[in-house]
Design an enzyme around this catalytic site. Structure first.
Site, short mmCIF file in Angstrom:
data_model
loop_
_atom_site.label_atom_id
_atom_site.label_comp_id
_atom_site.label_asym_id
_atom_site.label_seq_id
_atom_site.Cartn_x
_atom_site.Cartn_y
_atom_site.Cartn_z
N ASP A 14 183.33 -1.56 89.71
CA ASP A 14 182.47 -2.13 90.76
C ASP A 14 181.07 -2.28 90.15
O ASP A 14 180.32 -1.31 90.05
CB ASP A 14 182.46 -1.19 91.97
N LYS A 70 172.34 -8.35 94.50
CA LYS A 70 171.51 -7.28 93.95
C LYS A 70 170.82 -7.80 92.68
O LYS A 70 170.04 -8.73 92.79
CB LYS A 70 172.37 -6.03 93.71
N GLU A 98 190.02 -22.31 105.52
CA GLU A 98 190.94 -21.26 105.06
C GLU A 98 191.81 -21.77 103.92
O GLU A 98 192.32 -22.89 103.98
CB GLU A 98 191.86 -20.82 106.21
N TYR A 115 185.20 -24.97 108.56
CA TYR A 115 186.33 -24.06 108.32
C TYR A 115 187.14 -24.54 107.13
O TYR A 115 187.37 -25.75 106.98
CB TYR A 115 187.24 -23.99 109.55
N THR A 151 178.85 -7.42 94.29
CA THR A 151 178.09 -8.17 95.27
C THR A 151 177.28 -9.20 94.49
O THR A 151 177.11 -9.09 93.28
CB THR A 151 177.13 -7.25 96.05
N ARG A 185 173.59 -12.67 99.99
CA ARG A 185 174.56 -11.63 100.32
C ARG A 185 175.95 -12.22 100.21
O ARG A 185 176.22 -13.29 100.77
CB ARG A 185 174.33 -11.13 101.76
N1 DSN Z 1 173.79 -0.54 100.34
C1 DSN Z 1 174.09 -0.69 98.93
C2 DSN Z 1 173.06 -0.01 98.11
O1 DSN Z 1 171.95 0.10 98.58
O2 DSN Z 1 173.32 0.39 96.98
C3 DSN Z 1 175.44 -0.23 98.64
O3 DSN Z 1 176.33 -0.77 99.56
#
Ligand code: DSN
Length: 427
Positions: free
Chosen positions: A195, A224, A52, A50, A221, A230
């Site tokens: 984003d 990707k 925080e 932990y 994120t 993740r």
């Molecule tokens: N699930 C993501 C995507 O496939 O683009 C977006 O949150």
């Protein structure tokens, strides 16, 4: 005792999933294959701690080593994206966006985001999402040809006077003109949130323009095109201060507002194993090898798009500039859901998706969305893309014939065998 002895049920399912990933063509454009080093960090003892707070300012003892991990992740993120402030604690993309809303807006304030059905994301103001219920959401859409309609956006902004404009997409195959979008936001004094979840890896590789220094805040994120675990990050400029009094919602205060929105605003302890894995991924992303990877993602997407066009497929916007392709199946004999299922049987994973002005509903829309980040991570190039384009066409023609699809699956497996994935891994 390892997972195989301790929990055979879960071990079995993980091995099945590993085989699925190895033997199929993964074309969901938001998915990717992380390196073994990233996997190792993600499965590390960081999960036990932990912490925080932020490095050097924690509510728990024993944080000296996780402080080091988080500080390295922050520093790498700042360098890679060219910003002066990075928060690497958001658990994933939706919480990262939620944190920006919480940081910069009051409930009921007007936000303007791209409608999910036109390529946006749920957190960009979809009526059933927190962003469309707690805030006054006005949504923009694309032109008929699938491109963003900057003129209509400027008009809408003038009429609606949003406090924040969100730009970014889950199903948009072209590049964003950040300067033009910033002008629209500035014309009404709105914050611009970029984003960049889908395109972060392309930005790092220099094959998509960066909103750094233009947008007020960026969220992304990390799993990707960036090819990390993740997780998510919030990136902006300025330096956080730690005043005890309430902080005004000004552009100068964005770093402080963001950090406070994450904790104590929304989250508890950061996921230190995830932070370690993000740090490892950011190191990988800073290499020349990663730049070449990002360039190849786009070359592959263009090669696949060209082959699909040769087969008579209709592509939204007529092609792609990035990692993804949106196929409009209206001139074919099947729907998006039917295509997703047929391709699945043939060992090719894509997802059904709405297309702009889709006459059908999201559970069975007119399109499918596919992309090349994961295929490219396996080492595939233009030659394989052509073959895959032929196979997609074959699956769409024979979508009702299970035998034919199973035969296709064998050929898909033969190709994937030539591009090994995690060869030594077993659960
Ligand atoms: N699930 C993501 C995507 O496939 O683009 C977006 O949150």
């Amino acid at each position: 005792m390892n997972i195989h002895q301790q929990d055979p049920e879960i071990s079995h399912l993980l091995n099945q999933e590993l085989l699925r990933q190895r033997q199929g063509l993964e074309m969901i454009p938001s998915e990717n294959f992380v390196s073994e080093a990233v996997l190792e960090a993600l499965g590390s003892i960081g999960t036990n701690k932990y912490s925080e707070g932020y490095p050097g300012k924690r509510y728990y003892g024993g944080c000296e080593f996780v402080d080091g991990i988080e500080q390295i992740a922050i520093d790498r993120a700042k360098t890679l994206f060219g910003v002066t402030h990075a928060n690497v604690q958001p658990y994933s993309g939706s919480p990262a966006n939620l944190a920006v809303y919480f940081a910069l807006l009051n409930p009921s304030d007007t936000v303007m985001g791209m409608h999910l059905f036109y390529g946006g994301h749920m957190t960009h103001g979809l009526p059933v999402n927190f962003s469309g219920t707690l805030y006054h959401s006005v949504q923009y859409q694309t032109r008929k040809d699938g491109y963003l309609d900057l003129e209509a956006m400027a008009e809408q902004a003038k009429t609606e006077k949003p406090k924040m404009i969100i730009v970014g997409a889950t199903a948009y195959p072209r590049v964003f003109d950040w300067k033009a979008l910033k002008e629209i936001a500035d014309s009404v004094g709105a914050f611009l949130l970029a984003d960049i979840s889908h395109i972060a890896g392309l930005i790092v590789a220099g094959v998509h323009p960066s909103p750094a220094g233009i947008a007020d805040v960026m969220t992304t994120t990390t799993h990707k095109t960036l090819r990390g675990p993740r997780g998510a990050m919030i990136l902006c400029n300025g330096n956080p201060s730690t005043p005890l009094k309430t902080v005004e919602r000004t552009k100068e205060n964005i770093p402080t507002l963001i950090d406070r929105a994450i904790i104590p605003g929304l989250q508890g302890g950061p996921h230190n194993h995830q932070t370690a894995a993000i740090a490892v991924a950011l190191k990988e992303a800073s290499t020349q090898e990663f730049k070449t990877y990002g360039q190849q993602i786009v070359k592959n997407a263009k090669a696949l798009a060209d082959r699909l066009l040769e087969h008579g497929f209709t592509l939204v916007t007529g092609g792609t500039d990035n990692h993804l392709i949106l196929i409009d199946l209206n001139n074919k004999a099947l729907t998006g859901a039917q295509a997703e299922k047929a391709l699945d049987l043939a060992g090719m994973t894509v997802n059904k998706n709405t297309i702009p002005f889709d006459p059908r509903r999201p559970f069975d829309p007119s399109g499918i969305r596919l992309g090349t980040p994961a295929l490219t991570s396996r080492g595939m190039k233009e030659e394989e893309m052509k073959q895959i384009g032929d196979w997609i066409n074959e699956a769409v023609i024979y979508w009702k014939e299970e035998e034919k699809l199973r035969d296709l699956r064998k050929r898909v497996k033969d190709m994937t065998d030539q591009f090994p994935l995690y060869p030594n891994l077993q659960y």
